[in-house]
Motif scaffolding. Structure first.
Motif, mmCIF file in Angstrom:
data_model
loop_
_atom_site.group_PDB
_atom_site.id
_atom_site.type_symbol
_atom_site.label_atom_id
_atom_site.label_comp_id
_atom_site.label_asym_id
_atom_site.label_seq_id
_atom_site.Cartn_x
_atom_site.Cartn_y
_atom_site.Cartn_z
ATOM 1 N N ALA A 181 -37.140 14.457 -5.938
ATOM 2 C CA ALA A 181 -36.142 15.388 -5.402
ATOM 3 C C ALA A 181 -34.936 15.488 -6.328
ATOM 4 O O ALA A 181 -34.411 16.583 -6.573
ATOM 5 C CB ALA A 181 -35.703 14.939 -4.010
ATOM 6 N N LEU A 182 -34.499 14.347 -6.872
ATOM 7 C CA LEU A 182 -33.351 14.341 -7.776
ATOM 8 C C LEU A 182 -33.660 15.112 -9.052
ATOM 9 O O LEU A 182 -32.826 15.870 -9.563
ATOM 10 C CB LEU A 182 -32.955 12.903 -8.105
ATOM 11 C CG LEU A 182 -31.700 12.709 -8.958
ATOM 12 C CD1 LEU A 182 -30.476 13.270 -8.241
ATOM 13 C CD2 LEU A 182 -31.490 11.233 -9.282
ATOM 14 N N ILE A 228 -28.897 11.048 -2.277
ATOM 15 C CA ILE A 228 -28.528 12.178 -3.135
ATOM 16 C C ILE A 228 -27.473 13.009 -2.418
ATOM 17 O O ILE A 228 -27.621 13.335 -1.231
ATOM 18 C CB ILE A 228 -29.755 13.058 -3.441
ATOM 19 C CG1 ILE A 228 -30.853 12.239 -4.123
ATOM 20 C CG2 ILE A 228 -29.362 14.244 -4.310
ATOM 21 C CD1 ILE A 228 -32.170 12.977 -4.246
ATOM 22 N N ARG A 229 -26.427 13.372 -3.143
ATOM 23 C CA ARG A 229 -25.402 14.248 -2.588
ATOM 24 C C ARG A 229 -25.266 15.490 -3.469
ATOM 25 O O ARG A 229 -25.288 15.398 -4.689
ATOM 26 C CB ARG A 229 -24.057 13.534 -2.465
ATOM 27 C CG ARG A 229 -24.043 12.488 -1.357
ATOM 28 C CD ARG A 229 -22.648 11.981 -1.061
ATOM 29 N NE ARG A 229 -22.652 11.165 0.143
ATOM 30 C CZ ARG A 229 -22.450 11.620 1.366
ATOM 31 N NH1 ARG A 229 -22.244 12.916 1.545
ATOM 32 N NH2 ARG A 229 -22.455 10.818 2.412
ATOM 33 N N ALA A 240 -35.770 17.624 -9.376
ATOM 34 C CA ALA A 240 -35.769 19.058 -9.055
ATOM 35 C C ALA A 240 -34.351 19.595 -8.938
ATOM 36 O O ALA A 240 -34.027 20.680 -9.446
ATOM 37 C CB ALA A 240 -36.542 19.294 -7.763
ATOM 38 N N LEU A 241 -33.479 18.840 -8.281
ATOM 39 C CA LEU A 241 -32.095 19.283 -8.115
ATOM 40 C C LEU A 241 -31.362 19.315 -9.458
ATOM 41 O O LEU A 241 -30.509 20.176 -9.688
ATOM 42 C CB LEU A 241 -31.365 18.365 -7.141
ATOM 43 C CG LEU A 241 -31.691 18.596 -5.655
ATOM 44 C CD1 LEU A 241 -31.233 17.419 -4.808
ATOM 45 C CD2 LEU A 241 -31.033 19.888 -5.169
ATOM 46 N N ARG A 242 -31.704 18.383 -10.351
ATOM 47 C CA ARG A 242 -31.087 18.385 -11.680
ATOM 48 C C ARG A 242 -31.447 19.656 -12.450
ATOM 49 O O ARG A 242 -30.636 20.207 -13.203
ATOM 50 C CB ARG A 242 -31.545 17.167 -12.479
ATOM 51 C CG ARG A 242 -31.016 15.840 -11.959
ATOM 52 C CD ARG A 242 -29.598 15.588 -12.389
ATOM 53 N NE ARG A 242 -29.174 14.233 -12.060
ATOM 54 C CZ ARG A 242 -27.983 13.914 -11.623
ATOM 55 N NH1 ARG A 242 -27.076 14.868 -11.457
ATOM 56 N NH2 ARG A 242 -27.648 12.676 -11.361
ATOM 57 N N LYS A 243 -32.678 20.138 -12.278
ATOM 58 C CA LYS A 243 -33.088 21.374 -12.948
ATOM 59 C C LYS A 243 -32.313 22.575 -12.406
ATOM 60 O O LYS A 243 -31.933 23.475 -13.157
ATOM 61 C CB LYS A 243 -34.587 21.581 -12.784
ATOM 62 C CG LYS A 243 -35.432 20.596 -13.600
ATOM 63 C CD LYS A 243 -36.906 20.913 -13.524
ATOM 64 C CE LYS A 243 -37.708 19.958 -14.418
ATOM 65 N NZ LYS A 243 -39.152 20.258 -14.413
ATOM 66 N N LEU A 244 -32.073 22.577 -11.085
ATOM 67 C CA LEU A 244 -31.261 23.653 -10.515
ATOM 68 C C LEU A 244 -29.820 23.547 -10.997
ATOM 69 O O LEU A 244 -29.148 24.560 -11.212
ATOM 70 C CB LEU A 244 -31.302 23.590 -8.983
ATOM 71 C CG LEU A 244 -32.658 23.824 -8.303
ATOM 72 C CD1 LEU A 244 -32.486 23.854 -6.795
ATOM 73 C CD2 LEU A 244 -33.304 25.119 -8.779
ATOM 74 N N GLU A 245 -29.344 22.323 -11.170
ATOM 75 C CA GLU A 245 -27.983 22.099 -11.654
ATOM 76 C C GLU A 245 -27.821 22.636 -13.073
ATOM 77 O O GLU A 245 -26.780 23.195 -13.423
ATOM 78 C CB GLU A 245 -27.664 20.606 -11.607
ATOM 79 C CG GLU A 245 -26.231 20.258 -11.993
ATOM 80 C CD GLU A 245 -25.989 18.749 -11.961
ATOM 81 O OE1 GLU A 245 -24.855 18.345 -11.681
ATOM 82 O OE2 GLU A 245 -26.942 17.991 -12.224
ATOM 83 N N HIS A 260 -23.286 20.808 -8.313
ATOM 84 C CA HIS A 260 -23.103 19.445 -8.812
ATOM 85 C C HIS A 260 -23.953 18.490 -7.973
ATOM 86 O O HIS A 260 -23.847 18.486 -6.742
ATOM 87 C CB HIS A 260 -21.637 19.022 -8.742
ATOM 88 C CG HIS A 260 -20.735 19.821 -9.619
ATOM 89 N ND1 HIS A 260 -20.455 19.475 -10.926
ATOM 90 C CD2 HIS A 260 -20.066 20.981 -9.402
ATOM 91 C CE1 HIS A 260 -19.641 20.368 -11.452
ATOM 92 N NE2 HIS A 260 -19.394 21.294 -10.551
ATOM 93 N N VAL A 261 -24.783 17.703 -8.651
ATOM 94 C CA VAL A 261 -25.686 16.763 -7.975
ATOM 95 C C VAL A 261 -25.303 15.353 -8.390
ATOM 96 O O VAL A 261 -25.132 15.072 -9.582
ATOM 97 C CB VAL A 261 -27.159 17.047 -8.347
ATOM 98 C CG1 VAL A 261 -28.081 16.067 -7.629
ATOM 99 C CG2 VAL A 261 -27.530 18.485 -8.011
ATOM 100 N N THR A 262 -25.150 14.464 -7.405
ATOM 101 C CA THR A 262 -24.802 13.069 -7.709
ATOM 102 C C THR A 262 -25.764 12.132 -6.976
ATOM 103 O O THR A 262 -26.286 12.456 -5.906
ATOM 104 C CB THR A 262 -23.362 12.741 -7.274
ATOM 105 O OG1 THR A 262 -23.224 12.956 -5.860
ATOM 106 C CG2 THR A 262 -22.361 13.612 -8.010
ATOM 107 N N TRP A 263 -25.967 10.967 -7.591
ATOM 108 C CA TRP A 263 -26.805 9.921 -6.997
ATOM 109 C C TRP A 263 -25.918 8.729 -6.665
ATOM 110 O O TRP A 263 -25.277 8.162 -7.549
ATOM 111 C CB TRP A 263 -27.920 9.518 -7.962
ATOM 112 C CG TRP A 263 -28.651 8.264 -7.558
ATOM 113 C CD1 TRP A 263 -28.565 7.032 -8.137
ATOM 114 C CD2 TRP A 263 -29.591 8.138 -6.481
ATOM 115 N NE1 TRP A 263 -29.381 6.137 -7.485
ATOM 116 C CE2 TRP A 263 -30.024 6.786 -6.469
ATOM 117 C CE3 TRP A 263 -30.100 9.013 -5.536
ATOM 118 C CZ2 TRP A 263 -30.950 6.307 -5.544
ATOM 119 C CZ3 TRP A 263 -31.014 8.532 -4.618
ATOM 120 C CH2 TRP A 263 -31.431 7.206 -4.626
ATOM 121 N N ASN A 264 -25.862 8.369 -5.386
ATOM 122 C CA ASN A 264 -25.063 7.232 -4.944
ATOM 123 C C ASN A 264 -25.943 5.992 -4.956
ATOM 124 O O ASN A 264 -26.817 5.837 -4.096
ATOM 125 C CB ASN A 264 -24.491 7.488 -3.543
ATOM 126 C CG ASN A 264 -23.467 6.448 -3.140
ATOM 127 O OD1 ASN A 264 -23.706 5.245 -3.257
ATOM 128 N ND2 ASN A 264 -22.328 6.911 -2.646
#
Length: 409
Positions: free
Chosen positions: A225-226, A250-251, A228-233, A240-244
């Motif tokens: 999931a992270l 994922i936020r 995929a979201l990085r590619k959209l970012e 903005h995508v961050t990993w806590n």
């Protein structure tokens, strides 16, 4: 101007042109069926130069028409556009398209471009095989396959240059000024980046103010999931995508509900992921209102590093500023640069809510290293501890986002 849907229009060309001419005399019908005398009469009314040419020769040259269409050059742009060519047709039925393209080719002039390579990145996408495509327009010079392109902090090779037509493409060895192409091999470029002689676009004025936690369905790996979201970012600078790491979640930072719906739609369409998001929360920031010194010490077995930082409040909107006042005879310059790099490489969490620190100046005052036992990672730990210890001693303030804007209509 292309007047579309003429296959279903209830008004004639003459009636439509009459409506356009209410905005000014510069709207001229460039369609093939217009009588030449009527065409030249209309152009002659738009400028004195074309009027004189028409009276002398009975015609108006293509160069004169091209000049009247182009806006004045230079900073002041004193000369305004005098002629707006009008074409009629039906895009759905491909009627009038050839005439429009022919007019563009005949009457538009290429802007002057230098010999030095320059390009503007405007889009990031993936091909069916998953290769990252960096779409750009070449603004000057020429891009060749295997050229090394430089951006902010990166240098990568252009492996392939593709010219797309719909989903199909052909590869070329080079792309001259004016060409739009897609380049493979670049992983760090983003929309808005300027390459070579082209300056980068200014940073977005607005920042996301809401954060949503990704709710992954059963069986969906967080890493997938992270990714995929990085590619959209990559494709959308406003996302903005961050990993806590602490919470293992994922936020996603967004402007609001509409953008969230688009992200969910793209995740399902492109990656087959049906990811949900919980209720958004406001993105706060933190700053300090007092000046303090923070000390970080890191000394497990066979490791050693010590960092002294001065933390000072800075003006609103200034972000995090970095400086060094440490003598090089006390700490080598390469260690000082490493400490400043560690200060800049992450958003430091505040001590009130864990929100990102901003509007603060961090100055390196002193540091110590061991000739035998100090390694690069030791200073990362000592630097983070110095920031944290300083924040614990300082008076902190929570900052709430707000926008002030002026709308001109």
């Amino acid at each position: 101007v292309f007047i579309n849907k003429m296959d279903i229009a209830h008004l004639s060309r003459q009636e439509l042109m009459g409506g356009l001419k209410k905005m000014g005399d510069g709207f001229i019908d460039f369609s093939a069926g217009v009588p030449m005398e009527e065409f030249y009469d209309g152009l002659a009314m738009c400028s004195e130069d074309m009027m004189e040419q028409y009276l002398d020769t009975g015609t108006v040259s293509a160069d004169a028409i091209s000049q009247s269409i182009r806006q004045g050059e230079g900073v002041t742009r004193i000369r305004l556009i005098q002629v707006f060519p009008c074409f009629f047709g039906s895009a759905l039925k491909l009627e009038g398209i050839k005439e429009l393209l022919a007019g563009l080719e005949e009457y538009t002039a290429e802007p002057p471009s230098g010999d030095e390579f320059g390009a503007r990145v405007f889009k990031i996408s993936d091909d069916p095989q998953g290769a990252r495509l960096t779409h750009m327009k070449i603004t000057s010079g020429c891009l060749k396959v295997k050229d090394v392109l430089h951006g902010s902090g990166w240098a990568e090779k252009a492996d392939q240059i593709r010219i797309y037509s719909g989903a199909k493409y052909q590869t070329v060895d080079q792309a001259p000024a004016g060409m739009v192409c897609a380049v493979t091999g670049l992983t760090a470029a983003h929309p808005g980046d300027g390459l070579g002689a082209e300056a980068g676009a200014p940073s977005p004025v607005l920042e996301p103010v809401l954060a949503y936690r990704a709710v992954l369905p059963e069986g969906v790996d967080a890493h997938k999931a992270l990714s995929a979201l990085r590619k959209l970012e990559d494709a959308d600078p406003a996302l903005h995508v961050t990993w806590n790491e602490g919470l293992q979640e994922i936020r996603v930072q967004l402007m609001g509900e509409v953008q969230l719906e688009i992200v969910q739609s793209l995740l399902k369409e492109r990656f087959g992921l049906d990811i949900g998001f919980d209720q958004g929360g406001v993105l706060y920031k933190e700053t300090i209102t007092s000046t303090v010194e923070g000390v970080g010490h890191y000394e497990p077995l066979r490791h050693y590093a010590e960092v002294h930082l001065l933390l000072e409040p800075a003006p609103r909107g200034s972000g995090v500023q970095l400086a060094s006042a440490c003598p090089t005879d006390e700490l080598d310059l390469n260690w000082q640069r490493l400490i400043l790099t560690h200060l800049a490489e992450r958003a430091h969490p505040g001590v009130l809510t864990g929100s990102a620190l901003t509007d603060v100046k961090m100055t390196l005052l002193a540091g110590r290293a061991h000739l035998k036992h100090t390694e690069g990672g030791d200073f990362r730990q000592a630097t983070y501890r110095a920031v944290r210890q300083g924040l614990m001693l300082a008076k902190s303030q929570l900052l709430e986002p707000w926008y002030a804007f002026r709308l001109e209509v």
